[in-house]
Design a protein around this motif. Structure first.
Motif, PDB file in Angstrom:
ATOM      1  N   ILE A  12      56.368  15.377  48.075  1.00 33.01           N
ATOM      2  CA  ILE A  12      55.783  15.779  49.345  1.00 33.01           C
ATOM      3  C   ILE A  12      54.952  14.642  49.926  1.00 33.01           C
ATOM      4  O   ILE A  12      55.037  14.317  51.083  1.00 33.01           O
ATOM      5  CB  ILE A  12      54.885  17.021  49.151  1.00 33.01           C
ATOM      6  CG1 ILE A  12      55.699  18.135  48.549  1.00 33.01           C
ATOM      7  CG2 ILE A  12      54.259  17.418  50.456  1.00 33.01           C
ATOM      8  CD1 ILE A  12      56.827  18.596  49.425  1.00 33.01           C
ATOM      9  N   LYS A  13      54.071  14.098  49.054  1.00 35.58           N
ATOM     10  CA  LYS A  13      53.220  13.025  49.559  1.00 35.58           C
ATOM     11  C   LYS A  13      53.419  11.793  48.700  1.00 35.58           C
ATOM     12  O   LYS A  13      52.961  11.725  47.576  1.00 35.58           O
ATOM     13  CB  LYS A  13      51.727  13.442  49.461  1.00 35.58           C
ATOM     14  CG  LYS A  13      51.367  14.686  50.236  1.00 35.58           C
ATOM     15  CD  LYS A  13      50.503  14.349  51.448  1.00 35.58           C
ATOM     16  CE  LYS A  13      50.243  15.583  52.280  1.00 35.58           C
ATOM     17  NZ  LYS A  13      49.234  16.459  51.681  1.00 35.58           N
ATOM     18  N   THR A  41      46.781  10.855  50.387  1.00 37.89           N
ATOM     19  CA  THR A  41      46.144  11.017  51.698  1.00 37.89           C
ATOM     20  C   THR A  41      44.725  10.464  51.636  1.00 37.89           C
ATOM     21  O   THR A  41      43.963  10.816  50.743  1.00 37.89           O
ATOM     22  CB  THR A  41      46.068  12.507  52.065  1.00 37.89           C
ATOM     23  OG1 THR A  41      47.327  13.099  51.835  1.00 37.89           O
ATOM     24  CG2 THR A  41      45.650  12.676  53.507  1.00 37.89           C
ATOM     25  N   ARG A  74      39.151  11.921  54.551  1.00 40.14           N
ATOM     26  CA  ARG A  74      38.612  11.869  55.899  1.00 40.14           C
ATOM     27  C   ARG A  74      37.171  12.330  55.851  1.00 40.14           C
ATOM     28  O   ARG A  74      36.774  13.063  54.945  1.00 40.14           O
ATOM     29  CB  ARG A  74      39.416  12.796  56.815  1.00 40.14           C
ATOM     30  CG  ARG A  74      40.518  12.086  57.574  1.00 40.14           C
ATOM     31  CD  ARG A  74      41.032  12.952  58.683  1.00 40.14           C
ATOM     32  NE  ARG A  74      41.811  14.066  58.202  1.00 40.14           N
ATOM     33  CZ  ARG A  74      41.724  15.284  58.731  1.00 40.14           C
ATOM     34  NH1 ARG A  74      40.894  15.531  59.690  1.00 40.14           N
ATOM     35  NH2 ARG A  74      42.483  16.251  58.255  1.00 40.14           N
ATOM     36  N   PRO A  99      34.140  17.450  58.834  1.00 40.44           N
ATOM     37  CA  PRO A  99      33.798  17.815  60.207  1.00 40.44           C
ATOM     38  C   PRO A  99      32.296  18.014  60.351  1.00 40.44           C
ATOM     39  O   PRO A  99      31.581  18.157  59.363  1.00 40.44           O
ATOM     40  CB  PRO A  99      34.536  19.146  60.431  1.00 40.44           C
ATOM     41  CG  PRO A  99      34.760  19.673  59.070  1.00 40.44           C
ATOM     42  CD  PRO A  99      34.930  18.485  58.180  1.00 40.44           C
ATOM     43  N   ASN A 157      42.703  21.885  55.650  1.00 42.59           N
ATOM     44  CA  ASN A 157      41.799  20.911  55.045  1.00 42.59           C
ATOM     45  C   ASN A 157      40.484  21.599  54.696  1.00 42.59           C
ATOM     46  O   ASN A 157      40.010  22.437  55.441  1.00 42.59           O
ATOM     47  CB  ASN A 157      41.491  19.783  56.035  1.00 42.59           C
ATOM     48  CG  ASN A 157      42.631  18.788  56.116  1.00 42.59           C
ATOM     49  OD1 ASN A 157      42.752  17.900  55.292  1.00 42.59           O
ATOM     50  ND2 ASN A 157      43.488  18.975  57.106  1.00 42.59           N
ATOM     51  N   LYS A 188      43.506  18.370  51.208  1.00 47.70           N
ATOM     52  CA  LYS A 188      43.959  17.509  52.316  1.00 47.70           C
ATOM     53  C   LYS A 188      45.308  17.936  52.848  1.00 47.70           C
ATOM     54  O   LYS A 188      46.310  17.908  52.130  1.00 47.70           O
ATOM     55  CB  LYS A 188      44.063  16.058  51.817  1.00 47.70           C
ATOM     56  CG  LYS A 188      42.767  15.543  51.215  1.00 47.70           C
ATOM     57  CD  LYS A 188      42.973  14.198  50.539  1.00 47.70           C
ATOM     58  CE  LYS A 188      41.690  13.726  49.908  1.00 47.70           C
ATOM     59  NZ  LYS A 188      41.861  12.563  49.066  1.00 47.70           N
ATOM     60  N   ASP A 189      45.343  18.327  54.132  1.00 46.02           N
ATOM     61  CA  ASP A 189      46.616  18.597  54.822  1.00 46.02           C
ATOM     62  C   ASP A 189      47.559  19.432  53.982  1.00 46.02           C
ATOM     63  O   ASP A 189      48.698  19.051  53.722  1.00 46.02           O
ATOM     64  CB  ASP A 189      47.308  17.279  55.189  1.00 46.02           C
ATOM     65  CG  ASP A 189      46.523  16.525  56.235  1.00 46.02           C
ATOM     66  OD1 ASP A 189      46.726  15.315  56.369  1.00 46.02           O
ATOM     67  OD2 ASP A 189      45.708  17.170  56.933  1.00 46.02           O
ATOM     68  N   GLU A 202      39.525  23.338  58.420  1.00 49.99           N
ATOM     69  CA  GLU A 202      40.580  22.954  59.368  1.00 49.99           C
ATOM     70  C   GLU A 202      41.873  23.633  58.979  1.00 49.99           C
ATOM     71  O   GLU A 202      42.123  23.884  57.796  1.00 49.99           O
ATOM     72  CB  GLU A 202      40.795  21.436  59.308  1.00 49.99           C
ATOM     73  CG  GLU A 202      40.156  20.655  60.435  1.00 49.99           C
ATOM     74  CD  GLU A 202      40.552  19.198  60.363  1.00 49.99           C
ATOM     75  OE1 GLU A 202      39.686  18.354  60.612  1.00 49.99           O
ATOM     76  OE2 GLU A 202      41.727  18.908  60.048  1.00 49.99           O
ATOM     77  N   ASP A 235      45.797  16.564  47.289  1.00 48.81           N
ATOM     78  CA  ASP A 235      47.125  16.548  47.916  1.00 48.81           C
ATOM     79  C   ASP A 235      48.087  17.412  47.135  1.00 48.81           C
ATOM     80  O   ASP A 235      48.007  17.505  45.917  1.00 48.81           O
ATOM     81  CB  ASP A 235      47.716  15.125  47.889  1.00 48.81           C
ATOM     82  CG  ASP A 235      47.112  14.249  48.943  1.00 48.81           C
ATOM     83  OD1 ASP A 235      46.742  13.113  48.615  1.00 48.81           O
ATOM     84  OD2 ASP A 235      47.021  14.720  50.087  1.00 48.81           O
ATOM     85  N   ILE A 236      49.069  18.011  47.852  1.00 39.45           N
ATOM     86  CA  ILE A 236      50.250  18.515  47.154  1.00 39.45           C
ATOM     87  C   ILE A 236      51.171  17.311  47.049  1.00 39.45           C
ATOM     88  O   ILE A 236      51.717  16.840  48.052  1.00 39.45           O
ATOM     89  CB  ILE A 236      50.933  19.657  47.925  1.00 39.45           C
ATOM     90  CG1 ILE A 236      50.016  20.890  47.929  1.00 39.45           C
ATOM     91  CG2 ILE A 236      52.265  19.992  47.289  1.00 39.45           C
ATOM     92  CD1 ILE A 236      50.635  22.102  48.571  1.00 39.45           C
TER      93      ILE A 236
END
Lengths: 442, 405, 258
Positions: A4-5, A9, A12, A15, C26, C36-37, C73, C231-232
């Motif tokens: 998948i990744k 990632t 970040r 928020p 998120n 994450k995502d 998110e 992450d996945i």
């Protein structure tokens, strides 16, 4: 449908709701209509309290004045701190002669220096440091504060105290500079590291004997003016009573706790009875008992002064509470420790002294600090039976002619003083608790 | 063929323990106990003989005869009738004990209510509220109780108006009046038909309990949940009120009336009482708040998560899962706090409220001088209360023990 | 290792109905970016196993699904309901999604039976007799009906976890989440709990299981997901996942635990 990744990632930044002050405010204070109303109401109450205190205590207050009338002329609504400031010496030292106050300060400094090595990690032999403080310091301090004639026993203990303090300081220095205990350092500098244990021990004893002799000769020339206990007062008296109270309550508490756990029925019954009696009555009754009944207990002609009566009462009372603390500490020791000691052949006293007590005491230190804080606050009760501890002094201000009727300001000062002392000590004790439970060694 | 003869079984002799007198465990234990008993016994004999001698020399009185000796002084505040000059020391003891119990009971009730309230506030999700509650707890725990008591007493005295300018707490009706001599409250005097109101109240309470019981049965049978709290409260308040109005409001009041320099009539509470009550309540509320908070925090977070996960609403999570598990952690320190409240009420002696220490120990001691008896009896009073409370605490602890392997 | 491997792969009965949909989700703990995502779709009857090193966020992920944790998110849609601030929706989700914890979290002050009937009586508003009947049925399903009147403290770890599973099942959930259900158990008790979970999968329950028990994954999973640092990273059917892990992080992880 496999990967998948391929690449991780990147993180970040969170928020605004998670990191910014605004986000935090929103979550914690304004998360709902009800919460918002609550926050605003609370802010209003805080504002009223703080502004009221500020206006009375600082903005409108008088700090310099000769008497209460002057305070009123200056400001009618503000606090009259001038009275407290005028009595500051009394509040801290009681009626101790002003020229001799340096003896009290010196005694305090001595204690601080003596106990400082307990916090320095590189110093060896901390248990001995603690023991010498409890055994010798009271005599040295007693003579410093009380002055007057010294009998032979007193001179002996004072010399011992001097030697102990000197050894303590030297040990600290060798620990810090050369990472050695004092005994190791001396042996090394005399070039006797290869000598047998017995020779080494004899050398050290000889040195100690010389030091003791020198100290004895030196202190013989000391002469302090006598200051009767009736002049002791204020914070000084409070600390004396609490300090002696806690230092003596600990050994007493240990004995009572061991007695309570004993398998011998008579010992157990007597200990339990004693502990339960003193724990179920208020301190004030014990103090009254001390002042009315102790004179009856003494053989004719033997008079105990009031301060000694009170100190004995405080020690008895606190030993019982300390016994419960010790009992809890002992119960926390796993049974395996007792069993392990048994298998290497240690008898009852050996087990207690070498294995169990050292572990239990370490864990009890936060509780002991807590007991000291409690004792500090309880000492205010002696003002009821006529000893002029800090509360007694504070209440006397309103009976002093220039400051007649000045009640609030001294009490507020006392409250703030106690709050600062007790709050910081309890914060420290909580810090100790965390540190000790993490299992780190000193 | 001859059978092989079995070797004769050896007779084994049981080894005998050598009896060495001083090494024997039983002997040692007996010796230690004799030693302890001997030391304690000698000490007791020494003290008692000194005391007896000293009492004789000083001509002080002993014995319990002083019960019936009339005390020459009066108590400021008393719940029972007493005439100085006729009332005895025995009466004084009784008055003091009642006064101690009265203020302890009121302080316990107030401090527990306030303490639970502050304790829950400490756990609030609103940061500001939680911190204010923390400040309350830290301030009132770290300042010595005696300073707080004296401060409230001075505060009460200096802030309250004089008799002529009393504060009317009943908003103009002059039923409850506060001044620097104390709090004066109207005492109710029930009329002839007042018993009907009381009977209705009792009936309403019993009715509410029965209603609740029936509602549970309905839920067991059909699953339907009936709201019982609001209707019960409404019934308990409204029904007696209706009966009261219907019977013509049979309630008279003994109103305090300003006569000369003082208020006469009604019940009055001296300023010392008020100051002691307020300071004790606040001080112990701060401690109770900590016990409550610690108790609730002691329930593992997983419990409320599991309860939420089966769909229970937050209110039920609290009442059915968290609080039942928090109570065994809250109750023991709570009860020992109550015991401390009773003991701390003895500080009345610092501001002149007539509790048992102030009245019996201090005043009586100065007058009659029965030192040993008075001190002993006062301490016995507190020991009795302490034992009673411990007894009930032990019963509670046994009952709430979690059943384990 | 458990020998549920001998049971062979269970036939899966995945329908097309979507039970859980997670889009670009998120989550941060304070400043720390923990999920994450995340994109995930779970169909009815699907069985998903999530594995990964500690700190990878796998427990956090399933705790977001039944709203024990909040996300900042993205969206999470469970049984057609969007998870947000609406309290009524959250309550509804919690009745339809059951959860089994690593530390069982049984209520120690109630009997086993009371633990099981609490939800049905107070949330589903069943009457007592029906609730007890359901409870006993599930107690028999997990093979310990005789423990009904005991207290959790009297049961072994394996028994307690089986009771915890029964407790969630008494609410008739549409989805069952498992957060490392066997990690706190002694080795000899792991099998009895895994057997119960295999039985459950047999009945067509939608399950998401966070676990290290790879044998179990091979037996019942329709899909295995590997998570690392939020992450996945990789997902595949069990054969491909274990037989031919593609990403190097997956390979490293599998080499350490298998």
């Amino acid at each position: 449908m496999a990967i998948i990744k391929a690449k991780k990632t990147p993180d970040r930044s969170a928020p605004a709701s998670e990191t910014s002050v605004l986000g935090w405010l929103q979550k914690n204070l304004f998360s709902s209509a009800f919460n918002t109303a609550l926050t605003l109401f609370t802010l209003y109450i805080i504002y009223l309290t703080i502004s009221g205190v500020y206006v009375w205590g600082l903005a409108d207050a008088t700090f310099v004045a000769e008497n209460r009338r002057e305070c009123y002329d200056n400001s009618l609504t503000g606090a009259c701190w001038a009275g407290v400031i005028d009595w500051l010496d009394n509040i801290f030292y009681g009626r101790y002669p002003r020229e001799e106050i340096w003896r009290i300060n010196f005694g305090g400094l001595l204690l601080a220096l003596w106990m400082a090595p307990l916090w320095i990690s590189r110093v060896k032999g901390k248990v001995l440091v603690g023991a010498t403080v409890v055994v010798f310091y009271p005599f040295l301090a007693g003579y410093l504060f009380a002055g007057g004639d010294k009998g032979f026993f007193m001179q002996f203990m004072i010399s011992g105290a001097i030697v102990a303090f000197a050894i303590n300081m030297a040990n600290t220095i060798t620990g810090l500079t050369k990472n050695l205990g004092l005994n190791a350092f001396l042996i090394q500098s005399l070039g006797q590291t290869k000598a047998t244990d017995k020779t080494q021990r004899n050398i050290l004893l000889l040195l100690a004997a010389f030091a003791f002799g020198a100290a004895y000769l030196w202190q013989m020339s000391w002469s302090f003016e006598g200051v009767t206990w009736t002049k002791w007062g204020g914070l000084f008296l409070t600390l004396v009573i609490s300090g002696i109270g806690i230092a003596s309550a600990l050994p007493g508490g240990i004995i009572l706790a061991l007695g309570r756990r004993s398998k011998l029925p008579i010992v157990r019954v007597l200990s339990t009875g004693f502990i339960e009696v003193f724990r179920s009555v208020p301190l004030i009754t014990v103090l009254f008992m001390a002042t009315t009944m102790f004179p009856l207990f003494m053989p004719e002609g033997f008079v105990l002064n009031k301060l000694v009566q009170v100190i004995i009462a405080v020690i008895l009372f606190n030993a019982c509470y300390m016994a419960e603390t010790v009992r809890a500490g002992l119960q926390a020791i796993p049974k395996g420790q007792f069993e392990g000691a048994h298998t290497i052949g240690l008898g009852y006293w050996g087990t207690m002294g070498l294995i169990i007590m050292p572990q239990a005491l370490k864990h009890m230190i936060p509780n002991i600090v807590g007991s000291f804080i409690g004792l500090l606050k309880d000492t205010t009760l002696v003002s009821i039976i006529g000893l002029f501890d800090i509360l007694g002094m504070l209440r006397s201000i309103s009976k002093d002619v220039p400051w007649l009727g000045l009640h609030k300001e001294p009490l507020v000062f006392g409250a703030v003083l106690f709050f600062l002392l007790c709050f910081s000590m309890s914060k420290y004790s909580r810090h100790l608790e965390v540190k000790l439970s993490a299992g780190r060694k000193h | 063929m001859s059978k092989e003869a079995k070797p004769k079984a050896e007779i084994r002799v049981r080894p005998k323990e050598e009896f060495n007198f001083f090494q024997d465990q039983r002997v040692r234990s007996a010796l230690y106990q004799l030693l302890t008993a001997g030391i304690v016994g000698w000490l007791a004999w020494y003290l008692i003989s000194n005391t007896a001698h000293n009492l004789e020399v000083r001509g002080m009185n002993t014995g319990f005869g002083f019960w019936n000796v009339s005390a020459g002084f009066d108590a400021d505040f008393k719940l029972v009738d007493y005439t100085p000059g006729i009332g005895t020391y025995g009466d004084i003891l009784w008055i003091g004990a009642l006064n101690t119990l009265l203020i302890s009971f009121l302080a316990i009730v107030l401090s527990t209510i306030l303490g639970f309230f502050v304790g829950v506030l400490r756990l609030s999700s609103n940061w500001l509220v939680a911190k204010v509650a923390l400040a309350f707890v830290e301030v009132f725990r770290n300042v010595p109780l005696l300073i707080q008591i004296v401060f409230w007493y001075i505060g009460v005295f200096s802030l309250l108006p004089v008799v002529k300018k009393s504060l009317d707490l009943s908003l103009g009706a002059e039923r409850v009046v506060l001044n620097n001599r104390g709090l004066y409250m109207s005492t109710p005097i029930p009329g002839d038909l007042f018993w009907m109101t009381l009977a209705t109240l009792l009936a309403a309470v019993i009715g509410a309990l029965i209603f609740r019981h029936r509602a549970h049965k309905v839920q067991d049978k059909s699953g339907k949940q009936i709201k019982t709290l609001l209707p019960s409260i409404a019934a308990i308040i409204l029904l007696p009120l209706i009966v009261f109005l219907a019977t013509g409001m049979p309630l008279e009041w003994d109103v305090p009336v300003l006569t000369g320099f003082n208020y006469v009539g009604g019940t009055s509470l001296p300023p010392a009482f008020l100051a002691l009550l307020v300071s004790l309540s606040i001080y112990h509320a701060a401690h109770i708040a900590e016990s409550v908070r610690a108790g609730i925090l002691s329930v593992k977070k997983g419990q409320s998560e599991a309860a939420l996960s089966i769909g229970l609403k937050p209110g039920r999570v609290m009442s059915m899962v968290v609080i039942p598990q928090a109570m065994p952690a809250i109750v023991p320190p709570l009860i020992s706090n109550w015991m401390n409240t009773v003991k701390n009420s003895s500080l009345a002696v610092a501001i002149g409220y007539s509790d048992i220490v102030s009245l019996f120990m201090q005043t009586s001691l100065n007058q009659a001088g029965y030192a040993v008896e008075m001190v002993g009896m006062t301490m016995a009073f507190y020991m009795f209360i302490s034992l009673t409370i411990s007894f009930f605490l032990n019963i509670y602890n046994k009952r709430v023990q979690l059943v384990e392997r | 290792m458990s020998d549920t491997q001998t049971k062979g792969q269970l036939a899966s009965a995945i329908s097309t109905e979507v039970m859980i949909e997670i889009n670009q989700m998120n989550k941060w703990y304070g400043a720390f970016h923990v999920l994450k995502d995340i994109n995930l779709t779970v169909h009815k009857g699907e069985r998903i196993v999530i594995c990964g090193p500690s700190g990878s966020g796998k427990s956090t992920l399933i705790r977001c699904i039944n709203a024990l944790e909040e996300h900042q998110e993205g969206e999470i849609i469970v049984d057609g309901i969007l998870l947000g601030k609406n309290l009524k929706n959250l309550d509804h989700i919690r009745t339809e999604v059951g959860m089994v914890f690593q530390n069982f979290n049984l209520f120690p002050h109630l009997t086993i039976l009371e633990n099981l009937t609490m939800g049905p009586i107070w949330v589903r508003k069943k009457n007592k007799a029906d609730a007890i009947e359901t409870a006993m049925t599930y107690l028999e399903r997990v093979k310990i009906p005789e423990q009904a009147d005991k207290y959790p403290g009297q049961l072994s770890g394996g028994q307690q976890q089986r009771v915890a599973i029964a407790r969630s099942l008494c609410m008739n959930p549409k989805i069952m989440l498992f957060d490392e259900p066997t990690s706190a158990l002694d080795p000899e008790m792991i099998k009895e709990v895994l057997d119960v979970m295999v039985d459950l999968a047999d009945t067509g329950m939608t399950m998401i299981v966070v676990t290290h028990e790879m044998g179990f994954a091979k037996t019942i999973a329709d899909e295995v997901i590997f998570m690392d640092e939020g992450d996945i990273v990789e997902r595949n059917n069990p054969d491909a996942f274990f037989g031919n892990p593609e990403h190097e992080r997956t390979q490293k992880f599998l080499s350490q635990i298998l």
